[in-house]
Design an enzyme around this catalytic site. Structure first.
Site, PDB file in Angstrom:
ATOM      1  N   LYS A 124       0.827  -1.213   0.000  1.00 39.66           N
ATOM      2  CA  LYS A 124       0.000   0.000   0.000  1.00 39.66           C
ATOM      3  C   LYS A 124       0.864   1.267   0.000  1.00 39.66           C
ATOM      4  O   LYS A 124       0.663   2.169  -0.799  1.00 39.66           O
ATOM      5  CB  LYS A 124      -0.922   0.031   1.236  1.00 39.66           C
ATOM      6  CG  LYS A 124      -1.849  -1.165   1.362  1.00 39.66           C
ATOM      7  CD  LYS A 124      -2.719  -1.080   2.609  1.00 39.66           C
ATOM      8  CE  LYS A 124      -1.974  -1.104   3.928  1.00 39.66           C
ATOM      9  NZ  LYS A 124      -1.267  -2.362   4.225  1.00 39.66           N
ATOM     10  N   ARG A 166      -9.703   0.881   8.620  1.00 41.88           N
ATOM     11  CA  ARG A 166      -9.309  -0.479   8.998  1.00 41.88           C
ATOM     12  C   ARG A 166     -10.372  -1.197   9.810  1.00 41.88           C
ATOM     13  O   ARG A 166     -10.153  -2.368  10.187  1.00 41.88           O
ATOM     14  CB  ARG A 166      -8.036  -0.406   9.854  1.00 41.88           C
ATOM     15  CG  ARG A 166      -6.731  -0.660   9.102  1.00 41.88           C
ATOM     16  CD  ARG A 166      -5.611  -0.367  10.069  1.00 41.88           C
ATOM     17  NE  ARG A 166      -4.400  -1.105   9.893  1.00 41.88           N
ATOM     18  CZ  ARG A 166      -3.312  -0.616   9.271  1.00 41.88           C
ATOM     19  NH1 ARG A 166      -3.334   0.556   8.702  1.00 41.88           N
ATOM     20  NH2 ARG A 166      -2.217  -1.328   9.237  1.00 41.88           N
ATOM     21  N   ARG A 170      11.692  -5.124   5.128  1.00 42.77           N
ATOM     22  CA  ARG A 170      11.367  -3.719   4.806  1.00 42.77           C
ATOM     23  C   ARG A 170      12.280  -2.747   5.554  1.00 42.77           C
ATOM     24  O   ARG A 170      12.556  -2.897   6.720  1.00 42.77           O
ATOM     25  CB  ARG A 170       9.910  -3.456   5.201  1.00 42.77           C
ATOM     26  CG  ARG A 170       9.526  -1.985   5.192  1.00 42.77           C
ATOM     27  CD  ARG A 170       8.029  -1.775   5.140  1.00 42.77           C
ATOM     28  NE  ARG A 170       7.295  -2.274   6.280  1.00 42.77           N
ATOM     29  CZ  ARG A 170       5.964  -2.274   6.354  1.00 42.77           C
ATOM     30  NH1 ARG A 170       5.227  -1.829   5.350  1.00 42.77           N
ATOM     31  NH2 ARG A 170       5.368  -2.739   7.427  1.00 42.77           N
ATOM     32  N   ARG A 196      11.216  -0.324  11.048  1.00 35.91           N
ATOM     33  CA  ARG A 196      10.161  -0.078  12.023  1.00 35.91           C
ATOM     34  C   ARG A 196      10.239  -1.072  13.171  1.00 35.91           C
ATOM     35  O   ARG A 196      10.452  -2.253  12.945  1.00 35.91           O
ATOM     36  CB  ARG A 196       8.796  -0.206  11.323  1.00 35.91           C
ATOM     37  CG  ARG A 196       8.465   1.002  10.471  1.00 35.91           C
ATOM     38  CD  ARG A 196       7.277   0.790   9.582  1.00 35.91           C
ATOM     39  NE  ARG A 196       6.152   0.107  10.222  1.00 35.91           N
ATOM     40  CZ  ARG A 196       4.990  -0.093   9.625  1.00 35.91           C
ATOM     41  NH1 ARG A 196       4.791   0.341   8.382  1.00 35.91           N
ATOM     42  NH2 ARG A 196       4.025  -0.731  10.242  1.00 35.91           N
ATOM     43  N   ARG A 238      -0.629  -8.344  13.642  1.00 32.92           N
ATOM     44  CA  ARG A 238      -1.171  -7.396  12.660  1.00 32.92           C
ATOM     45  C   ARG A 238      -1.996  -8.111  11.594  1.00 32.92           C
ATOM     46  O   ARG A 238      -3.024  -7.604  11.148  1.00 32.92           O
ATOM     47  CB  ARG A 238      -0.025  -6.595  12.043  1.00 32.92           C
ATOM     48  CG  ARG A 238       0.507  -5.538  13.013  1.00 32.92           C
ATOM     49  CD  ARG A 238       1.930  -5.106  12.736  1.00 32.92           C
ATOM     50  NE  ARG A 238       2.122  -4.519  11.436  1.00 32.92           N
ATOM     51  CZ  ARG A 238       3.318  -4.412  10.841  1.00 32.92           C
ATOM     52  NH1 ARG A 238       4.408  -4.855  11.445  1.00 32.92           N
ATOM     53  NH2 ARG A 238       3.409  -3.859   9.672  1.00 32.92           N
TER      54      ARG A 238
END
Ligand code: ADP
Ligand code: ADP
Ligand code: ZN
Length: 216
Positions: free
Chosen positions: A13, A88, A127, A161, A172
């Protein structure tokens, strides 16, 4: 133009929203980015959100909807919005309808990035981003052209992160399955959902999204 990018953590996203801002002069509204900025600045919202985010759970609907409302308030009416990671929950979807109405905006598209769950953990644990400009990278799938140097700004510092670890990722994913996936039918009833294969090359995913928002 107002569009929602929907998909589980790691679906792409943020990567795609960023590219659309470059190509179409739209604005990326990422509640995750807004919350991380609040955490960094230690605002009351940030202090409240930090532990929830570290656990991989969802921050309250009121907090994230207020962030979105404030951003839209500050934006020109003629600037398109790409909602990245919001809404969400069903409550957020309802709040978004109210917020958009207030700002004389309407939803044009909800684009669901379809991905293979097994790939997500790999994407998320690989990431990282540029500490200077926020450009997103991946250890193997999307490294900077020159090792250690940001393609976009030439920065040499990168960060990861704190919630991008395997355990938090599982929470998550669960939150996505339980609370976010169930909002799709709301938009399906309105006939504005398009599914895009999120497993292809980053460029191909962008092309697929562009053919939805600006059909040739
Ligand atoms: P991802 O890139 O994995 O999809 P985000 O950057 O969008 O994650 O969000 C990171 C964290 O911020 C989430 O795990 C959650 O704790 C919080 N968060 C972000 N957006 C929302 C939202 N719309 N509602 C509730 N919590 C959110
Ligand atoms: P999200 O915002 O949905 O959580 P991101 O855009 O941050 O997802 O992407 C998660 C990770 O996967 C990043 O490291 C990014 O570089 C990488 N990535 C994004 N899209 C693809 C793709 N199509 N193929 C392979 N890796 C991708
Ligand atoms: Zn950079």
């Amino acid at each position: 133009m107002n569009i929602i990018l929907l998909g589980p953590p790691g679906a792409g996203k943020g990567t795609q929203a960023h590219r659309l801002t470059e190509h179409h002069g739209m604005r990326q509204l990422s509640t995750g980015d807004m919350l991380r900025a609040a955490v960094k600045a230690q605002t009351p919202v940030g202090i409240k959100a930090k532990e929830v985010m570290d656990r991989g759970e969802l921050v309250s609907d009121e907090i994230v909807s207020a962030l979105i409302d404030a951003e839209l308030e500050a934006m020109g009416d003629d600037v398109g919005a790409i909602f990245d990671g919001y809404p969400r929950t069903a409550a957020q979807a309802e709040q978004l309808d109210g917020i958009l109405g207030k700002h004389n905006r309407a939803l044009d598209h909800v684009i669901e990035l379809e991905v293979d769950v097994d790939a997500l953990v790999k994407r998320i644990t690989g990431r990282f981003s540029c500490a200077n400009c926020g450009a997103l990278y991946h250890n193997t799938a999307n490294p900077p052209e020159k090792e250690g140097v940001c393609d976009q700004c030439g920065g040499t510092e990168f960060k990861r992160r704190p919630d991008d670890n395997e355990e938090t990722v599982r929470t998550r994913m669960d939150e996505y399955r339980r609370k976010t996936a169930p909002i799709l039918p709301i938009y399906e009833e309105r006939g504005i959902v398009t599914r895009v294969d999120g497993m292809g090359e980053i460029d191909d995913v962008t092309t697929a999204i562009e053919s939805v928002i600006a059909p040739a």
